[in-house]
Motif scaffolding. Structure first.
Motif, PDB file in Angstrom:
ATOM      1  N   MET A 178       0.857  -1.158   0.000  1.00 46.50           N
ATOM      2  CA  MET A 178       0.000   0.000   0.000  1.00 46.50           C
ATOM      3  C   MET A 178       0.908   1.227   0.000  1.00 46.50           C
ATOM      4  O   MET A 178       1.812   1.343   0.807  1.00 46.50           O
ATOM      5  CB  MET A 178      -0.888  -0.054   1.242  1.00 46.50           C
ATOM      6  N   GLY A 190      -2.767   5.424  -0.479  1.00 46.12           N
ATOM      7  CA  GLY A 190      -3.704   4.521   0.185  1.00 46.12           C
ATOM      8  C   GLY A 190      -3.773   4.760   1.677  1.00 46.12           C
ATOM      9  O   GLY A 190      -4.854   4.692   2.281  1.00 46.12           O
ATOM     10  N   CYS A 191      -2.635   5.058   2.277  1.00 44.76           N
ATOM     11  CA  CYS A 191      -2.605   5.352   3.714  1.00 44.76           C
ATOM     12  C   CYS A 191      -3.366   6.635   4.032  1.00 44.76           C
ATOM     13  O   CYS A 191      -4.109   6.695   5.017  1.00 44.76           O
ATOM     14  CB  CYS A 191      -1.163   5.470   4.197  1.00 44.76           C
TER      15      CYS A 191
END
Length: 71
Positions: A1, A5-6
């Protein structure tokens, strides 16, 4: 990720935790939001540490070539 995405996890978790007032019988939506934010923050730290390792500059080793001629 990746980092994107974080950040999406942190944003979606914050929306679930702070901006909604949904109540479900089986799922605590506030807790799901907090868990998503924590996972996103952990992901940012892991991503930053991995990228720091990739950016380390290793000085190149140069070999000294002598000017010896074969006779």
């Amino acid at each position: 990720m990746g980092l994107g995405g974080c950040i999406i996890l942190i944003g979606a978790g914050a929306i679930l935790a702070f901006a909604t007032d949904w109540e479900l019988d089986t799922v605590n939506v506030d807790m799901v939001g907090w868990i998503m934010m924590i996972v996103g923050i952990i992901g940012v730290f892991v991503y930053a540490s991995v990228m720091r390792r990739r950016r380390m500059v290793v000085p190149p080793t140069t070999t000294v070539v002598g000017d010896e001629r074969r006779l």
